[in-house]
Write an enzyme that holds these catalytic residues in place. Sequence first.
Site, mmCIF file in Angstrom:
data_model
loop_
_atom_site.group_PDB
_atom_site.id
_atom_site.type_symbol
_atom_site.label_atom_id
_atom_site.label_comp_id
_atom_site.label_asym_id
_atom_site.label_seq_id
_atom_site.Cartn_x
_atom_site.Cartn_y
_atom_site.Cartn_z
ATOM 1 N N ASP A 16 12.831 -14.077 4.226
ATOM 2 C CA ASP A 16 11.802 -14.260 3.192
ATOM 3 C C ASP A 16 10.488 -13.548 3.516
ATOM 4 O OD1 ASP A 16 12.935 -15.971 1.113
ATOM 5 O OD2 ASP A 16 13.184 -17.444 2.715
ATOM 6 N N GLU A 49 2.528 -13.834 0.756
ATOM 7 C CA GLU A 49 1.508 -14.768 0.250
ATOM 8 C C GLU A 49 1.554 -16.119 0.951
ATOM 9 O OE1 GLU A 49 2.236 -16.707 -3.693
ATOM 10 O OE2 GLU A 49 0.166 -16.155 -4.041
ATOM 11 N N ASP A 50 2.753 -16.535 1.362
ATOM 12 C CA ASP A 50 2.888 -17.888 1.891
ATOM 13 C C ASP A 50 2.322 -18.055 3.293
ATOM 14 O OD1 ASP A 50 4.114 -18.989 -0.382
ATOM 15 O OD2 ASP A 50 5.955 -17.947 0.136
ATOM 16 N N ARG A 97 10.494 -19.807 8.241
ATOM 17 C CA ARG A 97 9.484 -18.817 7.889
ATOM 18 C C ARG A 97 8.284 -18.808 8.846
ATOM 19 N NH1 ARG A 97 8.118 -17.936 1.869
ATOM 20 N NH2 ARG A 97 7.311 -16.143 3.017
ATOM 21 N N ARG A 156 6.782 -27.987 0.424
ATOM 22 C CA ARG A 156 6.303 -27.038 1.433
ATOM 23 C C ARG A 156 4.911 -27.373 1.975
ATOM 24 N NH1 ARG A 156 9.225 -22.156 0.976
ATOM 25 N NH2 ARG A 156 11.378 -22.780 0.538
ATOM 26 N N HIS A 202 6.411 -23.970 -5.924
ATOM 27 C CA HIS A 202 5.001 -23.911 -5.524
ATOM 28 C C HIS A 202 4.071 -24.171 -6.716
ATOM 29 C CE1 HIS A 202 6.245 -20.981 -2.111
ATOM 30 N NE2 HIS A 202 5.842 -22.090 -1.538
ATOM 31 N N CYS A 254 3.602 -13.693 -4.865
ATOM 32 C CA CYS A 254 4.094 -13.997 -3.523
ATOM 33 C C CYS A 254 4.280 -12.761 -2.646
ATOM 34 C CB CYS A 254 5.392 -14.775 -3.599
ATOM 35 S SG CYS A 254 6.617 -13.964 -4.577
HETATM 36 C C1 CIR Z 1 11.083 -19.311 -0.110
HETATM 37 O O1 CIR Z 1 11.775 -20.221 -0.539
HETATM 38 O O2 CIR Z 1 10.226 -19.489 0.742
HETATM 39 C C2 CIR Z 1 11.306 -17.924 -0.667
HETATM 40 N N1 CIR Z 1 12.690 -17.743 -0.962
HETATM 41 C C3 CIR Z 1 10.472 -17.684 -1.902
HETATM 42 C C4 CIR Z 1 8.999 -17.737 -1.628
HETATM 43 C C5 CIR Z 1 8.187 -17.400 -2.830
HETATM 44 N N2 CIR Z 1 6.816 -17.511 -2.508
HETATM 45 C C6 CIR Z 1 5.861 -17.629 -3.396
HETATM 46 O O3 CIR Z 1 6.123 -17.684 -4.581
HETATM 47 N N3 CIR Z 1 4.622 -17.730 -2.950
#
Ligand code: CIR
Length: 255
Positions: free
Chosen positions: A61, A66-67, A86, A131, A161, A248
């Site tokens: 991922d 962004e995360d 992650r 999360r 999110h 993201c």
């Molecule tokens: C996840 O589940 O972490 C990734 N497959 C998708 C993350 C998407 N992130 C976002 O929209 N900020």
Amino acid sequence: MGNVAIVRPVSAALARCELSFVARTPIDVARAARQHEAYVQALRMRGCEVVELAALEDYPDSVFVEDTALVFDELAVLTRPGAASRRGEVDSVAQALARFRPLARIEADGTLDGGDVLRIDRDVYVGRSARSNDEGIAQLRALLATHGYRVHALDTHECLHLKSAVTQVAPDAVLVQPRWLDPAPFAALRVIEVDPGEEHAANAMRVGGGIVYPDCFPRTLARLEAAGVQATLVDVSELQKAEGAVTCCSLLLAN
Ligand code: CIR
């Protein structure tokens, strides 16, 4: 004043991504990589200087940068992503951000994903989600209090999110999926609802006086254009299969 966008190429392991509310379907990783390149080009067209991190092939991922961090004018906050798979993405983002901002960090047992954080002026809305937990939100509130930001925790339903459900599309307007989020906290702004048939349409990336937006939501796009929002369209269909969208894939810094 310009924008810097920090991005990271698609990992070859994307198909092993985390999925929460989207059913797993085959992902064409080469196509995802081409879509990501076109997305980066769209960021350039909207005036961004792009900083590209090295690929992290072992982190499926990792394209979803962004995360891993929250960037404010005064500091950047490194997150502790809610998905354990992650957490190893954060350190290389820290190295890149250290050039631009003083760094702070969410510590265990707090968890926070950048996708859960929407800043509108001095108000910071944070999704309380699978999360992002109360401890992570409390740490963020403490880090930001001295800089004059108000942190508001919001509950989301049936989406990954907060920014799956609401994003800012103009200085005075948000785009909302009302099935996933009560839009009442945004009542002081214009609230544009997604078309009811376009479930995942609320994630738009505001940059360069307009938005970067997926090309697969024509009815919501019509609503945005009627509201005066100018969109640069991108095909992110393979990234959507990984439960990602447009915000993201970037960390956006105003400089
Ligand atoms: C996840 O589940 O972490 C990734 N497959 C998708 C993350 C998407 N992130 C976002 O929209 N900020």
